[in-house]
Design an enzyme around this catalytic site. Structure first.
Site, PDB file in Angstrom:
ATOM      1  N   HIS A 157     -32.517   0.086  -8.481  1.00  0.00           N
ATOM      2  CA  HIS A 157     -31.565  -0.589  -7.319  1.00  0.00           C
ATOM      3  C   HIS A 157     -32.087  -0.983  -5.995  1.00  0.00           C
ATOM      4  CE1 HIS A 157     -27.836  -0.245  -9.974  1.00  0.00           C
ATOM      5  NE2 HIS A 157     -28.651   0.611 -10.615  1.00  0.00           N
ATOM      6  N   ASP A 368     -32.748  -3.921   2.048  1.00  0.00           N
ATOM      7  CA  ASP A 368     -31.665  -3.758   0.946  1.00  0.00           C
ATOM      8  C   ASP A 368     -32.185  -4.193  -0.412  1.00  0.00           C
ATOM      9  OD1 ASP A 368     -29.193  -2.533   0.168  1.00  0.00           O
ATOM     10  OD2 ASP A 368     -28.043  -3.568   2.043  1.00  0.00           O
TER      11      ASP A 368
HETATM   12  P1  ADQ Z   1     -25.769   0.559  -1.464  1.00  0.00           P
HETATM   13  O1  ADQ Z   1     -26.984   0.955  -0.508  1.00  0.00           O
HETATM   14  O2  ADQ Z   1     -24.677   1.525  -1.516  1.00  0.00           O
HETATM   15  O3  ADQ Z   1     -26.211   0.163  -2.952  1.00  0.00           O
HETATM   16  P2  ADQ Z   1     -24.369  -1.948  -1.322  1.00  0.00           P
HETATM   17  O4  ADQ Z   1     -25.000  -2.949  -2.551  1.00  0.00           O
HETATM   18  O5  ADQ Z   1     -23.749  -2.719  -0.357  1.00  0.00           O
HETATM   19  O6  ADQ Z   1     -25.165  -0.917  -0.841  1.00  0.00           O
HETATM   20  O7  ADQ Z   1     -23.036  -1.236  -2.161  1.00  0.00           O
HETATM   21  C1  ADQ Z   1     -22.518  -0.303  -1.630  1.00  0.00           C
HETATM   22  C2  ADQ Z   1     -20.841  -0.399  -2.155  1.00  0.00           C
HETATM   23  O8  ADQ Z   1     -19.887   0.681  -1.803  1.00  0.00           O
HETATM   24  C3  ADQ Z   1     -20.191  -1.788  -2.344  1.00  0.00           C
HETATM   25  O9  ADQ Z   1     -19.549  -2.121  -3.513  1.00  0.00           O
HETATM   26  C4  ADQ Z   1     -18.849  -1.480  -1.361  1.00  0.00           C
HETATM   27  O10 ADQ Z   1     -17.681  -2.264  -1.221  1.00  0.00           O
HETATM   28  C5  ADQ Z   1     -18.839   0.100  -1.383  1.00  0.00           C
HETATM   29  N1  ADQ Z   1     -18.593   0.568  -0.106  1.00  0.00           N
HETATM   30  C6  ADQ Z   1     -19.159   0.650   1.092  1.00  0.00           C
HETATM   31  N2  ADQ Z   1     -18.593   1.219   2.448  1.00  0.00           N
HETATM   32  C7  ADQ Z   1     -17.349   1.649   1.553  1.00  0.00           C
HETATM   33  C8  ADQ Z   1     -16.218   2.070   2.179  1.00  0.00           C
HETATM   34  N3  ADQ Z   1     -16.454   2.640   3.418  1.00  0.00           N
HETATM   35  N4  ADQ Z   1     -15.140   2.427   1.609  1.00  0.00           N
HETATM   36  C9  ADQ Z   1     -15.298   2.190  -0.022  1.00  0.00           C
HETATM   37  N5  ADQ Z   1     -16.314   1.562  -0.383  1.00  0.00           N
HETATM   38  C10 ADQ Z   1     -17.174   1.164   0.409  1.00  0.00           C
HETATM   39  C11 ADQ Z   1     -27.296   0.259  -3.631  1.00  0.00           C
HETATM   40  C12 ADQ Z   1     -28.637  -0.401  -3.141  1.00  0.00           C
HETATM   41  C13 ADQ Z   1     -28.209  -1.825  -2.635  1.00  0.00           C
HETATM   42  C14 ADQ Z   1     -27.701  -2.428  -4.229  1.00  0.00           C
HETATM   43  C15 ADQ Z   1     -26.593  -1.671  -4.783  1.00  0.00           C
HETATM   44  C16 ADQ Z   1     -26.479  -1.813  -6.193  1.00  0.00           C
HETATM   45  O11 ADQ Z   1     -29.084   0.175  -1.886  1.00  0.00           O
HETATM   46  O12 ADQ Z   1     -29.325  -2.753  -2.255  1.00  0.00           O
HETATM   47  O13 ADQ Z   1     -27.171  -3.774  -3.820  1.00  0.00           O
HETATM   48  O14 ADQ Z   1     -27.055  -0.170  -5.040  1.00  0.00           O
HETATM   49  O15 ADQ Z   1     -27.606  -2.287  -6.965  1.00  0.00           O
END
Ligand code: ADQ
Length: 460
Positions: A157, A368
């Site tokens: 990921h 990311d």
């Molecule tokens: P993350 O680094 O966690 O994921 P991201 O892809 O943005 O980053 O996913 C975060 C998820 O958590 C989103 O669905 C978001 O809505 C949710 N989230 C964030 N803050 C929140 C909050 N305060 N309350 C509730 N929900 C919240 C890792 C990798 C990424 C990759 C994903 C999926 O680092 O690059 O896109 O996995 O493969």
């Protein structure tokens, strides 16, 4: 899909997780496992004094979750140590933050071997096994060692850095060799795929053959495939969900508090990879260079703390507290605070409601894998008056969303200018960019991603 599927990841979502509470990925995995029948295996999230050999099984019809606890030493070495203090910074190009501790690597291997032993007892001969993320790179090799001949896939990921950075890890060859025990290795973007192939060619004398949209690799005495499989979101679900959020109390309070000011929003786990200090600097620069924005725009940054057991995370938290304090101290007025900085989580519906209210989505990670928040911001927008997305070129998502305002997150002045451009963008242009972006999101749902990866894995 006829084969039963076994998904393995560090954390497992509870089987009864409501649709609104769970993340998009968890919902997709649970729904797909319900259809095909299968197991979701991983760590229970519990750290206990003596973990023993117990596997916690929960079954609902054809779907089961199976989890194991971790002992304190294993938790430190595997989770806080090698996974989150070594591989996470390394894979996000932060060699300066990498902890090169061999004892942690031993713990990481120990936990992967333990997971493999526990999982092996649950497997049927035709199960498709799909292992997720950097915590579990050695799991394929450990399963093969136990005689498991099933097809096993792996998906990373996070991003994958270039060969020269990977090679700073003392045990890089041993670690990367583990990938050869999977049948299919998936990464988020074509660039990550090219970097992985570059590593394999340069460090492992791999023979690579580009075909069928990926590479067939011969290395470490084995054959496997490397392919890019960009993850997506359930855009239709986010669109529907965001459209019905106006009456949520926190969303209503935010709207009222803004009065006629414009909202810029950021939502990230509190992580140094997300570029939050640079983002606050860029916003401060905007207020300095374009004083007309003072008392006219607010930045709301939601950043719930994660990984409290790793020192760098307390440090980034302190840095941001100070920075937000400085910016607010310099610019705040009696009726306006420029940065609303919230260290907490919200329900997904509430988050979508916040995203919908924002004229600008600010997604500026330094690195990311993909970044789902960028996609969720777009899908949350009202179609008749959508906001604009400012997106880091170093997020995987930038490769699929060229209609965002693409920025270099290190270039504080450039990001400030892009925010200004987003705030000033005429409705017609916002709609055109949004519609083109939504076509991309709708055509690559998280379900499509999941099914496509498994079809490739099953297909041989
Ligand atoms: P993350 O680094 O966690 O994921 P991201 O892809 O943005 O980053 O996913 C975060 C998820 O958590 C989103 O669905 C978001 O809505 C949710 N989230 C964030 N803050 C929140 C909050 N305060 N309350 C509730 N929900 C919240 C890792 C990798 C990424 C990759 C994903 C999926 O680092 O690059 O896109 O996995 O493969």
């Amino acid at each position: 899909m006829t084969n039963r599927t076994v998904v393995v990841s560090n954390r497992v979502a509870p089987i009864d997780e409501g649709r609104t509470a769970a993340g998009g990925l968890a919902v997709a995995v649970l729904a797909a496992l319900r259809r095909s029948g299968g197991i979701w295996f991983g760590w229970s999230g519990e750290v206990v004094a003596s973990p023993g050999e117990t596997v916690h099984l929960t079954e609902r019809g054809r779907l089961a979750t199976a989890t194991v606890d971790l002992g304190e030493d294993d938790y430190e070495a595997y989770y806080n140590g090698f996974a989150n203090a070594t591989l996470w910074p390394l894979f996000h190009y932060r060699v300066d933050l990498v902890d090169f501790d061999r004892a942690n690597y031993a713990g990481y291997r120990r936990v992967n071997a333990h997971f493999a032993r526990k999982l092996a007892g649950l497997l049927g001969p035709d199960d498709l096994i799909w292992v997720h993320d950097y915590h579990l790179i050695p799991l394929g090799e450990e399963l093969r060692r136990l005689g498991i001949g099933n097809r096993i896939g792996f998906f990373l990921h996070t991003p994958l850095p270039p060969r020269e950075l990977l090679a700073t890890l003392p045990m890089h060859r041993e670690l990367m060799r583990c990938l050869a025990f999977f049948d299919l290795v998936g990464v988020q973007t074509e660039r990550d795929r090219v970097r992985l192939c570059g590593y394999l060619a340069g460090e492992a004398d791999a023979l690579l053959e580009e075909r069928d949209g990926g590479a067939s690799v011969r290395a470490f005495g084995r054959e496997f495939r490397v392919e890019a499989h960009p993850i997506g979101i359930d855009a239709a679900h986010v669109e529907r969900s965001a459209a019905g959020t106006a009456n949520i109390r926190d969303v209503e309070r935010l709207r009222v508090s803004l009065a006629d000011r414009r909202l810029i929003v950021g939502v990230d786990r509190l992580d140094y990879s997300k570029g939050l200090p640079q983002r606050f600097d860029a916003f401060a620069h905007l207020l300095r260079a374009r004083p007309g924005n003072r008392n006219r725009v607010s930045l709301m940054q939601i950043a719930p703390p994660t990984r409290g057991g790793v020192a760098e995370y307390s440090e980034i938290r302190r840095t941001l507290d100070t920075l937000a304090g400085h910016v607010n101290g310099e610019f705040a007025d009696v009726d306006w605070v420029p940065i609303r900085y919230l260290n907490r989580s919200f329900s997904r519906r509430t988050l979508f409601g916040f995203l919908r209210l924002a004229r600008v989505g600010l997604v500026t990670p330094l690195r990311d894998g993909m970044n789902l928040v960028a996609m969720e911001y777009l899908a949350s927008q009202p179609p008749d008056d959508p906001g604009a997305l400012v997106l880091s070129r170093f997020a995987g998502a930038a490769q699929y969303l060229p209609d965002a305002l693409i920025v270099n997150p290190y270039d504080v002045e450039g990001v400030a200018e892009a925010i200004q451009a987003a705030l000033a963008m005429p409705l017609g242009e916002r709609r055109e960019r949004w519609e083109r972006s939504m076509r991309v999101l709708r055509s690559n749902s998280v379900e499509a991603w999941y099914e496509r990866f498994l079809a490739r894995l099953a297909g041989g």
